[in-house]
Write a protein that holds these residues in place. Structure first.
Motif, PDB file in Angstrom:
ATOM      1  N   GLY A 295       0.814  -1.209   0.000  1.00 35.28           N
ATOM      2  CA  GLY A 295       0.000   0.000   0.000  1.00 35.28           C
ATOM      3  C   GLY A 295       0.850   1.263   0.000  1.00 35.28           C
ATOM      4  N   VAL A 296       1.935   1.236   0.752  1.00 39.87           N
ATOM      5  CA  VAL A 296       2.871   2.367   0.753  1.00 39.87           C
ATOM      6  C   VAL A 296       3.479   2.530  -0.639  1.00 39.87           C
ATOM      7  CG1 VAL A 296       5.046   3.239   1.695  1.00 39.87           C
ATOM      8  CG2 VAL A 296       3.352   2.197   3.225  1.00 39.87           C
TER       9      VAL A 296
ATOM     10  N   PRO B  36      -8.648 -12.400   2.225  1.00 44.00           N
ATOM     11  CA  PRO B  36      -9.779 -12.257   1.309  1.00 44.00           C
ATOM     12  C   PRO B  36      -9.520 -11.137   0.304  1.00 44.00           C
ATOM     13  CG  PRO B  36     -10.527 -12.264   3.597  1.00 44.00           C
ATOM     14  CD  PRO B  36      -9.034 -12.190   3.622  1.00 44.00           C
ATOM     15  N   ILE B  37      -9.862 -11.379  -0.949  1.00 47.15           N
ATOM     16  CA  ILE B  37      -9.555 -10.437  -2.016  1.00 47.15           C
ATOM     17  C   ILE B  37     -10.163  -9.055  -1.772  1.00 47.15           C
ATOM     18  CG2 ILE B  37     -11.476 -11.210  -3.461  1.00 47.15           C
ATOM     19  CD1 ILE B  37      -9.675 -10.662  -5.901  1.00 47.15           C
ATOM     20  N   GLY B  38     -11.424  -8.999  -1.353  1.00 46.15           N
ATOM     21  CA  GLY B  38     -12.076  -7.716  -1.133  1.00 46.15           C
ATOM     22  C   GLY B  38     -11.418  -6.909  -0.042  1.00 46.15           C
ATOM     23  N   THR B  39     -11.123  -7.569   1.063  1.00 51.57           N
ATOM     24  CA  THR B  39     -10.466  -6.882   2.184  1.00 51.57           C
ATOM     25  C   THR B  39      -9.063  -6.441   1.797  1.00 51.57           C
ATOM     26  OG1 THR B  39     -11.743  -8.164   3.775  1.00 51.57           O
ATOM     27  CG2 THR B  39      -9.717  -7.133   4.583  1.00 51.57           C
ATOM     28  N   ALA B  40      -8.290  -7.330   1.187  1.00 51.01           N
ATOM     29  CA  ALA B  40      -6.916  -7.001   0.804  1.00 51.01           C
ATOM     30  C   ALA B  40      -6.883  -5.827  -0.165  1.00 51.01           C
ATOM     31  CB  ALA B  40      -6.233  -8.214   0.190  1.00 51.01           C
ATOM     32  N   TYR B  41      -7.745  -5.853  -1.163  1.00 51.39           N
ATOM     33  CA  TYR B  41      -7.749  -4.781  -2.156  1.00 51.39           C
ATOM     34  C   TYR B  41      -8.175  -3.459  -1.529  1.00 51.39           C
ATOM     35  CZ  TYR B  41      -8.529  -2.147  -6.396  1.00 51.39           C
ATOM     36  OH  TYR B  41      -8.493  -1.174  -7.355  1.00 51.39           O
ATOM     37  N   ALA B  42      -9.218  -3.487  -0.712  1.00 45.52           N
ATOM     38  CA  ALA B  42      -9.694  -2.258  -0.070  1.00 45.52           C
ATOM     39  C   ALA B  42      -8.630  -1.656   0.852  1.00 45.52           C
ATOM     40  CB  ALA B  42     -10.979  -2.531   0.702  1.00 45.52           C
ATOM     41  N   VAL B  43      -7.947  -2.495   1.610  1.00 51.65           N
ATOM     42  CA  VAL B  43      -6.888  -2.011   2.499  1.00 51.65           C
ATOM     43  C   VAL B  43      -5.740  -1.434   1.682  1.00 51.65           C
ATOM     44  CG1 VAL B  43      -5.141  -2.743   4.180  1.00 51.65           C
ATOM     45  CG2 VAL B  43      -7.521  -3.510   4.436  1.00 51.65           C
ATOM     46  N   TRP B  44      -5.347  -2.113   0.625  1.00 52.19           N
ATOM     47  CA  TRP B  44      -4.258  -1.666  -0.252  1.00 52.19           C
ATOM     48  C   TRP B  44      -4.579  -0.297  -0.847  1.00 52.19           C
ATOM     49  CZ3 TRP B  44      -4.151  -1.475  -5.807  1.00 52.19           C
ATOM     50  CH2 TRP B  44      -2.881  -1.372  -6.376  1.00 52.19           C
ATOM     51  N   VAL B  45      -5.786  -0.162  -1.393  1.00 52.33           N
ATOM     52  CA  VAL B  45      -6.199   1.105  -1.999  1.00 52.33           C
ATOM     53  C   VAL B  45      -6.309   2.196  -0.936  1.00 52.33           C
ATOM     54  CG1 VAL B  45      -8.123   2.300  -3.136  1.00 52.33           C
ATOM     55  CG2 VAL B  45      -7.363   0.086  -3.978  1.00 52.33           C
ATOM     56  N   GLY B  46      -6.865   1.860   0.211  1.00 54.47           N
ATOM     57  CA  GLY B  46      -7.018   2.845   1.278  1.00 54.47           C
ATOM     58  C   GLY B  46      -5.698   3.398   1.756  1.00 54.47           C
ATOM     59  N   ILE B  47      -4.739   2.514   1.948  1.00 54.12           N
ATOM     60  CA  ILE B  47      -3.399   2.960   2.367  1.00 54.12           C
ATOM     61  C   ILE B  47      -2.781   3.836   1.288  1.00 54.12           C
ATOM     62  CG2 ILE B  47      -1.030   2.190   2.825  1.00 54.12           C
ATOM     63  CD1 ILE B  47      -2.299  -0.307   4.179  1.00 54.12           C
ATOM     64  N   GLY B  48      -2.827   3.366   0.053  1.00 54.32           N
ATOM     65  CA  GLY B  48      -2.230   4.117  -1.047  1.00 54.32           C
ATOM     66  C   GLY B  48      -2.875   5.473  -1.257  1.00 54.32           C
ATOM     67  N   ALA B  49      -4.198   5.507  -1.237  1.00 55.43           N
ATOM     68  CA  ALA B  49      -4.912   6.764  -1.473  1.00 55.43           C
ATOM     69  C   ALA B  49      -4.665   7.763  -0.346  1.00 55.43           C
ATOM     70  CB  ALA B  49      -6.406   6.490  -1.630  1.00 55.43           C
TER      71      ALA B  49
END
Length: 104
Positions: A10-11, A54-67
């Protein structure tokens, strides 16, 4: 281990997003190289984390951190204006990311 890799990825998303903006359409070599390396590492880390999360959780966390880091960095460097509303929304986004982690 997957969560640590996901946070690092995410970073790196914030790194590649910032480098993409600074590459001026890939016309500047330095930011373009940083973009390429960071996006490859970020995607590889996301893929690794998704093997066990889980794909949904992983993707949401990744995007949230990055954004959130991308906007925070842009405000810190003066590329974006700072406002209380933006800060509140970033805090809310981080709270939602933490909530997704806790709900896992």
């Amino acid at each position: 281990m997957a969560w640590i890799v996901l946070v690092i990825s995410g970073v790196l998303e914030a790194v590649w997003a910032t480098a993409l903006g600074r590459s001026e359409g890939f016309s500047k070599l330095g930011p373009s190289v940083v973009f390429g390396v960071a996006i490859l590492a970020s995607m590889a880390g996301l893929a690794y984390a998704m093997r066990t999360l889980p794909i949904g959780t992983a993707y949401a966390v990744w995007v949230g951190i990055g954004a959130s880091l991308t906007v925070t960095w842009a405000m810190a460097t003066g590329d974006e204006t700072v406002s209380l509303l933006k800060i509140a929304l970033i805090v809310g986004l981080i709270g939602c990311v933490i909530g997704l982690k806790l709900a896992h």
